[in-house]
Design a protein around this motif. Structure first.
Motif, PDB file in Angstrom:
ATOM      1  N   GLY A 313     142.762  55.520 -17.081  1.00 28.32           N
ATOM      2  CA  GLY A 313     142.644  55.171 -18.492  1.00 28.32           C
ATOM      3  C   GLY A 313     141.217  55.129 -18.996  1.00 28.32           C
ATOM      4  N   LEU A 325     139.457  52.465 -14.550  1.00 26.69           N
ATOM      5  CA  LEU A 325     140.600  51.659 -14.956  1.00 26.69           C
ATOM      6  C   LEU A 325     141.826  52.553 -14.862  1.00 26.69           C
ATOM      7  N   GLU A 327     145.939  52.978 -15.010  1.00 19.28           N
ATOM      8  CA  GLU A 327     147.155  52.389 -15.579  1.00 19.28           C
ATOM      9  C   GLU A 327     148.365  52.769 -14.726  1.00 19.28           C
ATOM     10  N   THR A 333     147.173  47.470 -15.278  1.00 15.69           N
ATOM     11  CA  THR A 333     145.838  48.049 -15.123  1.00 15.69           C
ATOM     12  C   THR A 333     145.225  47.615 -13.805  1.00 15.69           C
TER      13      THR A 333
END
Length: 398
Positions: A313, A325, A327, A333
């Motif tokens: 992400g 990050l 997802e 997350t």
């Protein structure tokens, strides 16, 4: 006089059943703590956790609502601040601008009519490698040099205990890191007991032999920095001392070696010895730098946890490492720190990835995801400002 003589009155600090109440809130609930003589001890925590109040109690600037304070086995709970074998080094340095560096360091000795104050001040300045600037004024020194002068002024009084109140907070990042190493080296040289209060995790872990993480007026966990980082016991410690990926689910199987937790259909295995609880709903975790990112599904292995597929992400490049990050549709997350051994990030935003980590790197907590609450920022800032002003006033008076 040798530098080791500076530590001639080194002593244990012991807090027994300490409670401190202020109108409208309790700063410290129930605190028991023993700090061995000659150690570098850090109280680490966010604003409002009680660490500065603890320091003020030890310094004699506050009286406990309940409990006792002992230094070297002697009860000093009712002893006035200037009569305690304690000195404080704080963020503002509090050097007298109209005096030379030498006069600043010798000031307390002269006030108390201690013999040979100038020679003792020179020796303290040599210890912090600043005797060559003894005739300069504070304004002619850098921030790091002023901090070392403040340290010399405290050490020259030969306290049993040296209190450090966010001493490096006013310095820039590079100088702060340099001073962390210098402070630790000086502490080892003189052998004094240092009690360091800070909200900076890196600072505490770099300098202290033992770290106590405070939360809501109590010590959440205490131990060597590596122990606290590698094996946090609570969600608060896992999230405050670094960052963690945490997952909660029921334990679906146990063995002598490991527990298995089901997190939305994903089986996550943690060593039994690294889990605080072994049944019911358990929160387990892994540090971001322990997680490996794969661009295709890795082969299933009993010694590794694998989750995915997931999508990247966000990507943040920081030079030494890249932060991702990721997802995950069921786990939410996840954070991954990947060392940059090539030319930069290997997966872009939107890329499909799988994540894995060694079972031995996981940990299981004794509580669930943290929901700690603290005093609001305005209240804690006001209290901190008042505390700093009173510390300076107390120093100048005595």
């Amino acid at each position: 006089m040798s530098v080791r003589e500076f530590a001639e009155r080194g002593a244990d600090l012991e807090l027994v059943g300490i409670q401190k109440r202020f109108p409208g809130f309790t700063a410290i609930e129930e605190l028991d703590l023993v700090i061995p003589a000659g150690s570098f001890f850090a109280l680490l925590g966010p604003s409002g956790c009680g660490k500065t109040t603890t320091l003020r109690l030890v310094a004699g600037l506050e009286e406990p609502t309940r409990g006792s304070i002992l230094i070297g086995g002697k009860d000093v709970t009712s002893t006035k601040a200037h009569e305690r074998p304690v000195n404080t080094v704080f963020q503002s340095y509090a050097l007298f601008p109209h005096m030379s560096i030498l006069e600043n360091v010798a000031f307390g000795l002269k006030r108390r009519r201690i013999g040979d104050p100038i020679q003792k001040a020179h020796e303290a300045l040599k210890l912090v490698e600043l005797d060559h600037v003894a005739q300069r004024r504070p304004a002619q020194l850098s921030g790091g040099q002023q901090q070392r002068v403040a340290l010399a002024r405290a050490i020259v009084n030969r306290p049993a205990l040296l209190l450090l109140d966010e001493p490096l907070g006013a310095l820039d990042l590079k100088l702060r890191r340099q001073m962390q190493l210098e402070l630790k080296a000086i502490q080892e040289e003189v052998g004094l007991t240092f009690l360091h209060v800070t909200h900076d995790q890196e600072e505490a872990m770099t300098m202290a032999d033992t770290v106590a993480v405070m939360n809501k007026g109590a010590i959440e966990q205490m131990g060597a920095p590596e122990e606290l980082y590698e094996l946090p016991r609570t969600a608060f410690v896992a999230n405050f001392l670094g960052q963690s990926n945490l997952f909660t689910g029921p334990v679906v199987s146990t063995s002598a070696d490991a527990i298995t937790v089901d997190v939305a259909g994903n089986r996550i295995v943690v060593p039994t010895a690294r889990a605080q609880r072994h049944q019911g709903d358990v929160t387990v975790g892994v540090r971001p730098e322990k997680v490996t990112m794969h661009t295709s599904a890795p082969e299933a292995r009993s010694d590794r946890n694998v989750v995915g597929p997931a999508r990247v992400g966000d990507v943040s490049f920081s030079g030494v490492s890249t932060q991702y990050l990721v997802e995950h549709p069921a786990l939410g997350t996840m954070l991954v720190f990947a060392q940059n051994i090539g030319s930069g990030p290997v997966v872009g935003v939107g890329g499909e990835v799988w994540l894995s980590w060694a079972v031995e790197h996981g940990f299981g907590l004794e509580d669930g995801p943290d929901e700690s609450r603290f005093l609001d920022d305005a209240t804690t800032s006001s209290i901190a400002a008042q505390h700093r002003a009173e510390l300076v006033s107390e120093l100048e008076e005595h």
